[in-house]
Motif scaffolding. Sequence first.
Motif, PDB file in Angstrom:
ATOM      1  N   THR A  44      11.408 112.809  49.198  1.00 53.23           N
ATOM      2  CA  THR A  44      10.292 113.316  48.405  1.00 53.23           C
ATOM      3  C   THR A  44       9.641 114.535  49.040  1.00 53.23           C
ATOM      4  O   THR A  44       8.920 115.268  48.359  1.00 53.23           O
ATOM      5  CB  THR A  44       9.219 112.225  48.230  1.00 53.23           C
ATOM      6  N   ASP A  45       9.872 114.753  50.318  1.00 55.37           N
ATOM      7  CA  ASP A  45       9.226 115.854  51.042  1.00 55.37           C
ATOM      8  C   ASP A  45      10.246 116.507  51.961  1.00 55.37           C
ATOM      9  O   ASP A  45      10.879 115.818  52.783  1.00 55.37           O
ATOM     10  CB  ASP A  45       8.043 115.305  51.862  1.00 55.37           C
ATOM     11  N   PRO A  46      10.436 117.830  51.864  1.00 53.20           N
ATOM     12  CA  PRO A  46      11.436 118.488  52.717  1.00 53.20           C
ATOM     13  C   PRO A  46      11.154 118.350  54.205  1.00 53.20           C
ATOM     14  O   PRO A  46      12.068 118.452  55.025  1.00 53.20           O
ATOM     15  CB  PRO A  46      11.381 119.953  52.260  1.00 53.20           C
ATOM     16  N   GLU A  47       9.888 118.095  54.577  1.00 55.47           N
ATOM     17  CA  GLU A  47       9.566 117.952  55.994  1.00 55.47           C
ATOM     18  C   GLU A  47      10.259 116.731  56.611  1.00 55.47           C
ATOM     19  O   GLU A  47      10.464 116.676  57.825  1.00 55.47           O
ATOM     20  CB  GLU A  47       8.056 117.851  56.182  1.00 55.47           C
ATOM     21  N   MET A  48      10.617 115.755  55.774  1.00 58.88           N
ATOM     22  CA  MET A  48      11.292 114.554  56.285  1.00 58.88           C
ATOM     23  C   MET A  48      12.716 114.843  56.733  1.00 58.88           C
ATOM     24  O   MET A  48      13.294 114.061  57.493  1.00 58.88           O
ATOM     25  CB  MET A  48      11.318 113.476  55.201  1.00 58.88           C
ATOM     26  N   LEU A  49      13.289 115.940  56.267  1.00 55.65           N
ATOM     27  CA  LEU A  49      14.678 116.227  56.604  1.00 55.65           C
ATOM     28  C   LEU A  49      14.856 116.615  58.071  1.00 55.65           C
ATOM     29  O   LEU A  49      15.950 116.459  58.623  1.00 55.65           O
ATOM     30  CB  LEU A  49      15.211 117.340  55.696  1.00 55.65           C
TER      31      LEU A  49
ATOM     32  N   LEU B  21      12.876 116.101  43.960  1.00 60.83           N
ATOM     33  CA  LEU B  21      13.451 115.342  45.058  1.00 60.83           C
ATOM     34  C   LEU B  21      14.454 116.228  45.787  1.00 60.83           C
ATOM     35  O   LEU B  21      15.112 117.070  45.170  1.00 60.83           O
ATOM     36  CB  LEU B  21      14.131 114.069  44.546  1.00 60.83           C
ATOM     37  N   CYS B  22      14.555 116.031  47.084  1.00 62.16           N
ATOM     38  CA  CYS B  22      15.403 116.883  47.919  1.00 62.16           C
ATOM     39  C   CYS B  22      16.709 116.170  48.249  1.00 62.16           C
ATOM     40  O   CYS B  22      16.702 115.019  48.697  1.00 62.16           O
ATOM     41  CB  CYS B  22      14.679 117.243  49.212  1.00 62.16           C
ATOM     42  N   ILE B  23      17.822 116.868  48.049  1.00 60.90           N
ATOM     43  CA  ILE B  23      19.151 116.343  48.353  1.00 60.90           C
ATOM     44  C   ILE B  23      19.648 117.005  49.636  1.00 60.90           C
ATOM     45  O   ILE B  23      19.812 118.237  49.675  1.00 60.90           O
ATOM     46  CB  ILE B  23      20.135 116.635  47.208  1.00 60.90           C
ATOM     47  N   PRO B  24      19.879 116.249  50.716  1.00 63.69           N
ATOM     48  CA  PRO B  24      20.399 116.847  51.954  1.00 63.69           C
ATOM     49  C   PRO B  24      21.860 117.254  51.770  1.00 63.69           C
ATOM     50  O   PRO B  24      22.670 116.471  51.276  1.00 63.69           O
ATOM     51  CB  PRO B  24      20.246 115.719  52.971  1.00 63.69           C
ATOM     52  N   LEU B  25      22.192 118.461  52.166  1.00 63.34           N
ATOM     53  CA  LEU B  25      23.524 119.011  51.895  1.00 63.34           C
ATOM     54  C   LEU B  25      24.430 118.922  53.119  1.00 63.34           C
ATOM     55  O   LEU B  25      24.049 119.333  54.219  1.00 63.34           O
ATOM     56  CB  LEU B  25      23.400 120.473  51.457  1.00 63.34           C
ATOM     57  N   ARG B  26      25.628 118.413  52.907  1.00 58.30           N
ATOM     58  CA  ARG B  26      26.627 118.374  53.978  1.00 58.30           C
ATOM     59  C   ARG B  26      27.357 119.708  54.077  1.00 58.30           C
ATOM     60  O   ARG B  26      27.776 120.118  55.164  1.00 58.30           O
ATOM     61  CB  ARG B  26      27.617 117.240  53.718  1.00 58.30           C
TER      62      ARG B  26
END
Length: 270
Positions: free
Chosen positions: A83-88, A40-45
């Motif tokens: 679930t997918d880095p493309e969603m970021l 799972l991908c965690i978006p970083l601030r």
Amino acid sequence: MKSDPPVTSPRLVTDLVAGARRGLRRDVRALLDGLQHAELCIPLRQPMVGVPLGERLEMPEELSLVPHVLEDEEGDRFAALFTDPEMLERAQEELGWLTGEGALEYCALPALTALDLALQVVDDEHVIGLVLNPLHDSELLLSRQELASLAQNTALPLVSYVRDIPELADEHTLVGELDGPPPRELTAALDALVAEGGALSSYRLAQTFNAERDLEPHLTLHVVTRGDVEIQALSRMIVERIEGKVPEPGYIDILFDQVAIDAPMGGQVS
């Protein structure tokens, strides 16, 4: 920063998250099975100090990161995982998310590790839940209790989702006698509806439990109606009259046993 390559593809995990939106225990179990070997991908601030961008590294014993959180119109805040880095990319465009002052970065971790980290952020006070895949069709909102069960590899039904799914043919609901008399204020409100001589002819209360849908036994209200009835209007009336009078766990199923010649219909109120 990335962990060892996952076995479960992002597309499959995304499909499993979408399937879990039904809320049934079996769908949550399928999601958990898929997460065992996924990321799972965690978006970083903020950027991760000392971690080269784009490289896959061994998991350190201690991990420090500053993730983005979502905030809704009421000011409630939620952790976010993808679930997918493309969603970021969409998150960066629509939410304005950046990492530091640059483009949005993410940290991909084994799914169960990411869920455990999210659980440390979700405290029911400052951050009240987790959203998987925000802004995507598979978006799934989890309470802290539901997140904790996933982090512990335990499948629970997602009550807020499952209440909108009609009972399936292969489900089995256990029906039993009440443990004790229902709250007097509840039966008084229902008796008053019957006495008015409107659409509600009679009712019966039972205790039910469906392992696919329920966390614990709860009340079910069986309603018998008079003549042609507009089900949604009657449901709203019943809900208004019994609001705040339903005992723990705080919700009740409403089933219409006789509505002209139609098949049984149902709903749930909490």
